[in-house]
Write a protein that holds these residues in place. Structure first.
Motif, PDB file in Angstrom:
ATOM      1  N   LYS A   7       0.841  -1.190   0.000  1.00  0.00           N
ATOM      2  CA  LYS A   7       0.000   0.000   0.000  1.00  0.00           C
ATOM      3  C   LYS A   7       0.882   1.248   0.000  1.00  0.00           C
ATOM      4  CE  LYS A   7      -4.118  -1.663   2.466  1.00  0.00           C
ATOM      5  NZ  LYS A   7      -5.220  -1.108   1.628  1.00  0.00           N
ATOM      6  N   PRO A   8       0.370   2.367  -0.494  1.00  0.00           N
ATOM      7  CA  PRO A   8       1.132   3.614  -0.461  1.00  0.00           C
ATOM      8  C   PRO A   8       1.478   3.988   0.989  1.00  0.00           C
ATOM      9  CG  PRO A   8      -0.840   3.853  -1.805  1.00  0.00           C
ATOM     10  CD  PRO A   8      -0.931   2.525  -1.129  1.00  0.00           C
ATOM     11  N   LEU A   9       2.642   4.583   1.143  1.00  0.00           N
ATOM     12  CA  LEU A   9       3.132   4.909   2.487  1.00  0.00           C
ATOM     13  C   LEU A   9       2.152   5.810   3.252  1.00  0.00           C
ATOM     14  CD1 LEU A   9       5.643   4.346   4.245  1.00  0.00           C
ATOM     15  CD2 LEU A   9       6.500   6.598   3.549  1.00  0.00           C
ATOM     16  N   ALA A  10       1.551   6.755   2.546  1.00  0.00           N
ATOM     17  CA  ALA A  10       0.631   7.683   3.212  1.00  0.00           C
ATOM     18  C   ALA A  10      -0.555   6.927   3.818  1.00  0.00           C
ATOM     19  CB  ALA A  10       0.131   8.724   2.213  1.00  0.00           C
ATOM     20  N   GLU A  11      -1.026   5.925   3.099  1.00  0.00           N
ATOM     21  CA  GLU A  11      -2.158   5.146   3.606  1.00  0.00           C
ATOM     22  C   GLU A  11      -1.728   4.340   4.840  1.00  0.00           C
ATOM     23  OE1 GLU A  11      -4.068   2.683   0.618  1.00  0.00           O
ATOM     24  OE2 GLU A  11      -5.261   1.645   2.146  1.00  0.00           O
ATOM     25  N   CYS A  23       5.123  -3.109  14.820  1.00  0.00           N
ATOM     26  CA  CYS A  23       5.983  -4.111  14.181  1.00  0.00           C
ATOM     27  C   CYS A  23       5.562  -4.257  12.725  1.00  0.00           C
ATOM     28  CB  CYS A  23       5.853  -5.460  14.874  1.00  0.00           C
ATOM     29  SG  CYS A  23       6.868  -6.719  14.073  1.00  0.00           S
ATOM     30  N   ILE A  24       6.487  -4.092  11.838  1.00  0.00           N
ATOM     31  CA  ILE A  24       6.202  -4.326  10.421  1.00  0.00           C
ATOM     32  C   ILE A  24       6.669  -5.739  10.114  1.00  0.00           C
ATOM     33  CG2 ILE A  24       6.642  -3.591   8.056  1.00  0.00           C
ATOM     34  CD1 ILE A  24       6.856  -0.751   9.107  1.00  0.00           C
ATOM     35  N   LEU A  25       5.683  -6.585   9.821  1.00  0.00           N
ATOM     36  CA  LEU A  25       5.949  -8.013   9.792  1.00  0.00           C
ATOM     37  C   LEU A  25       5.850  -8.584   8.380  1.00  0.00           C
ATOM     38  CD1 LEU A  25       6.537 -10.303  11.845  1.00  0.00           C
ATOM     39  CD2 LEU A  25       4.068 -10.729  11.899  1.00  0.00           C
ATOM     40  N   GLY A  26       6.976  -8.978   7.850  1.00  0.00           N
ATOM     41  CA  GLY A  26       6.993  -9.600   6.527  1.00  0.00           C
ATOM     42  C   GLY A  26       6.506 -11.028   6.581  1.00  0.00           C
ATOM     43  N   CYS A  27       6.234 -11.556   5.412  1.00  0.00           N
ATOM     44  CA  CYS A  27       5.832 -12.954   5.299  1.00  0.00           C
ATOM     45  C   CYS A  27       6.803 -13.622   4.332  1.00  0.00           C
ATOM     46  CB  CYS A  27       4.392 -13.055   4.812  1.00  0.00           C
ATOM     47  SG  CYS A  27       3.814 -14.763   4.662  1.00  0.00           S
ATOM     48  N   GLY A  28       7.254 -14.822   4.697  1.00  0.00           N
ATOM     49  CA  GLY A  28       8.359 -15.428   3.959  1.00  0.00           C
ATOM     50  C   GLY A  28       7.993 -16.219   2.724  1.00  0.00           C
ATOM     51  N   THR A  29       6.741 -16.202   2.344  1.00  0.00           N
ATOM     52  CA  THR A  29       6.388 -17.088   1.235  1.00  0.00           C
ATOM     53  C   THR A  29       6.047 -16.290  -0.035  1.00  0.00           C
ATOM     54  OG1 THR A  29       5.704 -18.627   2.935  1.00  0.00           O
ATOM     55  CG2 THR A  29       5.106 -19.209   0.702  1.00  0.00           C
ATOM     56  N   SER A  91       1.022  -6.031   8.912  1.00  0.00           N
ATOM     57  CA  SER A  91       1.384  -7.284   8.240  1.00  0.00           C
ATOM     58  C   SER A  91       1.614  -7.023   6.757  1.00  0.00           C
ATOM     59  CB  SER A  91       0.252  -8.302   8.419  1.00  0.00           C
ATOM     60  OG  SER A  91       0.397  -9.342   7.486  1.00  0.00           O
ATOM     61  N   LEU A  92       2.748  -7.505   6.275  1.00  0.00           N
ATOM     62  CA  LEU A  92       2.981  -7.400   4.830  1.00  0.00           C
ATOM     63  C   LEU A  92       2.632  -8.711   4.131  1.00  0.00           C
ATOM     64  CD1 LEU A  92       6.248  -5.255   4.432  1.00  0.00           C
ATOM     65  CD2 LEU A  92       3.872  -4.531   4.673  1.00  0.00           C
ATOM     66  N   ALA A  93       1.801  -9.522   4.796  1.00  0.00           N
ATOM     67  CA  ALA A  93       1.318 -10.759   4.156  1.00  0.00           C
ATOM     68  C   ALA A  93       0.120 -10.413   3.276  1.00  0.00           C
ATOM     69  CB  ALA A  93       0.915 -11.760   5.221  1.00  0.00           C
ATOM     70  N   LEU A 111      -2.850  -5.008  10.975  1.00  0.00           N
ATOM     71  CA  LEU A 111      -3.328  -4.153   9.869  1.00  0.00           C
ATOM     72  C   LEU A 111      -2.675  -4.570   8.555  1.00  0.00           C
ATOM     73  CD1 LEU A 111      -3.006  -0.841  11.869  1.00  0.00           C
ATOM     74  CD2 LEU A 111      -5.137  -2.003  11.270  1.00  0.00           C
ATOM     75  N   PRO A 112      -3.380  -4.370   7.436  1.00  0.00           N
ATOM     76  CA  PRO A 112      -2.838  -4.817   6.145  1.00  0.00           C
ATOM     77  C   PRO A 112      -1.890  -3.786   5.536  1.00  0.00           C
ATOM     78  CG  PRO A 112      -5.020  -3.911   5.823  1.00  0.00           C
ATOM     79  CD  PRO A 112      -4.731  -3.799   7.301  1.00  0.00           C
ATOM     80  N   GLY A 113      -0.676  -4.213   5.261  1.00  0.00           N
ATOM     81  CA  GLY A 113       0.275  -3.324   4.595  1.00  0.00           C
ATOM     82  C   GLY A 113       0.299  -3.517   3.097  1.00  0.00           C
ATOM     83  N   LEU A 114      -0.391  -4.564   2.619  1.00  0.00           N
ATOM     84  CA  LEU A 114      -0.420  -4.845   1.184  1.00  0.00           C
ATOM     85  C   LEU A 114      -1.848  -4.782   0.672  1.00  0.00           C
ATOM     86  CD1 LEU A 114       1.737  -8.061   0.480  1.00  0.00           C
ATOM     87  CD2 LEU A 114       2.503  -5.707   0.700  1.00  0.00           C
ATOM     88  N   ASN A 115      -1.960  -4.541  -0.611  1.00  0.00           N
ATOM     89  CA  ASN A 115      -3.201  -4.841  -1.300  1.00  0.00           C
ATOM     90  C   ASN A 115      -2.972  -6.185  -1.982  1.00  0.00           C
ATOM     91  OD1 ASN A 115      -4.693  -2.475  -0.709  1.00  0.00           O
ATOM     92  ND2 ASN A 115      -3.479  -1.360  -2.232  1.00  0.00           N
ATOM     93  N   THR A 116      -3.731  -7.187  -1.581  1.00  0.00           N
ATOM     94  CA  THR A 116      -3.599  -8.494  -2.220  1.00  0.00           C
ATOM     95  C   THR A 116      -4.180  -8.377  -3.621  1.00  0.00           C
ATOM     96  OG1 THR A 116      -3.910  -9.490  -0.063  1.00  0.00           O
ATOM     97  CG2 THR A 116      -4.097 -10.943  -1.975  1.00  0.00           C
ATOM     98  N   GLN A 117      -3.395  -8.763  -4.610  1.00  0.00           N
ATOM     99  CA  GLN A 117      -3.836  -8.543  -5.988  1.00  0.00           C
ATOM    100  C   GLN A 117      -4.558  -9.740  -6.586  1.00  0.00           C
ATOM    101  OE1 GLN A 117      -3.388  -5.604  -7.673  1.00  0.00           O
ATOM    102  NE2 GLN A 117      -2.526  -4.687  -5.865  1.00  0.00           N
TER     103      GLN A 117
END
Lengths: 226, 307
Positions: A7-11, A23-29, A91-93, A111-117
């Motif tokens: 998602k855009p940083l501003a959002e 915590c900004i949490l990545g997902c490994g897959t 979450s960046l999952a 909270l969602p850090g990505l837009n799942t496409q």
């Protein structure tokens, strides 16, 4: 794989406004492979957000981490203790991960850090394409490996509409006409007769339209306490 | 079997049919549309009423059809599968039949991104082929798609489809028409014909497959009102071919509008010469007032009166 886009940083900043320890949490897959939500992207997002907070004069603490699969309870459970100190987890999952995290850690704000496409694949470095809608009733045998449900903009089952020109979909010159691809492939394989019969209306009840899907396999089922 | 409509009667009696087209407005005030319908009443056998054409919200095709019926005119209701699932499509068809509509044109519909609600969901529960077949099954077998029986049989309907000889893959297009006939199409209207050479090539194959004997093929004709309109169709309307020579011809004419009418008349005359073309569908979008002149100059007036 599941393809996501950060998602855009501003959002993200707006979403995290009420929280100071994040915590900004990545997902490994999947999202690591599609370069949108892995360890590296978590670090990049944290750096950008820190800078923004500094500029805005916001006090807080941002840390990063990675869970190998945010979509599986075991991996979340192993990581849970490390999330205790935070007000919120970005979450960046994909959406599956965000929800599995929420289900497993109901006291946490995730909270969602990505837009799942979409479900898709990389056609070349930096370009991903959608190719499966998960409709629950695969027709790729009929169309020899090119999905009309996903790749035809109108999900047609009986050939190309009148908007197909020069191999492109009416929607955009960037989008290939799936039925043109299917046609060419069937011609090449001498199997064009597959387009002759009228395919009946699709039973969408196996797809999301039939309501939320659960798959149960009794042969491998083990009850676990959640 | 008794023809379901005047349009069917005209086509089955071997007369060269003429239909017109009415595009409902982006409001509930259909007075202008009624004027247009009235003005061409002696020149067309039936009127297509478009269904939220190019995905723009307009008064519904069926709503306008009700008014036309009250005026004693014959509508052909266009029904796209873009905006309605099978429940609504079947229900709307029954509703239209209930007040006398018999001609239905079943089509896919342009993608919603072209219209004024680009963020809407494209339904596409059925595709156009399946919708044609569903209408046929409702009529012939008295069954809904889901298999349940209608409580009463439907009267005879006249089931239409569209064909686009200007879309690709070109070699497949006659076979797609064959499939629509197998699904239940009794008449077919084509995309606007500007490239007659390509149309003739398509018709050659259609005849080779014997399709012109199984379905009434009605050629789409649109008079070009201005260079701007031609360019718009060339660049922005999906599935169209507007040859550059045609634009050059109109550009070079002193009276461009007259030239546009002349081209339409010539197109109709050439279509009449093509074996297997059973009529024309005149789509004078935003230029409905020229339809009578075109029909007259093409030698298709007066319309035969069929008892």
């Amino acid at each position: 794989m599941i393809v996501g886009e950060r998602k855009p940083l501003a959002e993200i900043a707006a979403m995290l406004k009420p929280y100071e320890k994040v915590c900004i949490l990545g997902c490994g897959t999947c999202v690591t492979v599609c370069l949108s939500g892995g360890e590296k992207e978590a670090a990049e997002t944290a750096a950008a957000l820190s800078l923004l907070w500094q500029k805005e004069g916001k006090k807080g603490e941002i840390k990063t981490g990675t869970v190998l699969r945010q979509c599986e309870y075991e991996y979340i459970a192993d990581y849970a203790a490390r999330l205790e100190e935070f007000d919120a987890v970005l979450s960046l999952a994909c959406g599956v991960g965000v929800q599995a995290m929420t289900a497993k850690l109901p006291e946490k704000i995730v909270l969602p850090g990505l837009n799942t496409q979409f479900m898709g694949y990389p056609v070349t470095q930096g370009v991903w394409k959608e190719n499966c809608l998960g409709c629950g009733n695969c027709v790729l045998d009929l169309t020899l490996g090119i999905c009309p449900i996903t790749r035809c903009s109108k999900s047609m089952l009986n050939g190309p509409c009148g908007g197909s020109q020069n191999g492109k979909c009416e929607v955009s010159k960037e989008v290939e006409c799936a039925w043109h691809l299917i046609y060419d492939r069937l011609v090449k394989m001498d199997m064009l007769d597959r387009m002759e019969a009228v395919q009946p209306p699709k039973d969408w009840s196996t797809s999301h339209h039939g309501s939320v899907r659960t798959m149960v396999r009794e042969d491998v089922r083990v009850e676990t306490s959640q | 079997m008794k023809p379901a409509s005047n349009l069917q009667k005209m086509l089955e009696s071997g007369h060269f049919a003429v239909s017109g087209e009415l595009g409902p407005p982006k409001s509930a005030d259909i007075s202008t549309l009624k004027h247009h319908a009235h003005d061409m009443r002696n020149h067309v056998d039936a009127y297509n009423i478009t269904d939220n054409q190019t995905a723009i919200v307009r008064t519904s095709s069926i709503g306008v059809a009700a008014t036309l019926m009250q005026m004693g005119l014959e509508p052909t209701v266009q029904m796209t599968v873009r905006d309605r699932n099978r429940i609504c499509l079947q229900s709307d068809l029954l509703g239209a039949v209930s007040f006398g509509v018999r001609n239905f044109l079943c089509l896919q519909g342009d993608h919603a991104k072209f219209g004024n609600e680009p963020g809407s969901k494209n339904v596409n529960d059925l595709d156009s082929m399946q919708w044609i077949q569903a209408v046929k099954n409702m009529q012939d077998e008295g069954v809904f798609i889901g298999g349940e029986k209608l409580e009463h049989p439907l009267p005879s309907l006249f089931i239409g489809a569209v064909a686009n000889p200007f879309a690709d893959p070109f070699e497949y297009r006659p076979y797609r028409l064959a499939k629509k006939i197998a699904a239940g199409a009794q008449f077919v209207q084509t995309q606007c014909i500007f490239d007659l050479d390509r149309f003739e090539k398509w018709m050659e194959k259609v005849r080779e497959l014997g399709l012109h004997k199984k379905v009434h093929i009605v050629g789409g004709v649109t008079p070009i009102k201005s260079i701007g309109a031609a360019r718009y169709m060339q660049n922005n309307v999906s599935g169209m071919i507007v040859p550059e020579e045609l634009i050059t011809r109109i550009k070079g004419a002193q009276d461009k509008k007259q030239e546009g009418i002349k081209v339409a008349v010539e197109t109709i005359q050439r279509l009449r010469e093509i074996e297997g073309v059973a009529g024309v569908h005149v789509m004078a979008i935003a230029w409905e007032e020229v339809v009578p002149e075109i029909v007259e100059r093409a030698g298709l007036y007066p319309r035969p009166s069929l008892a």
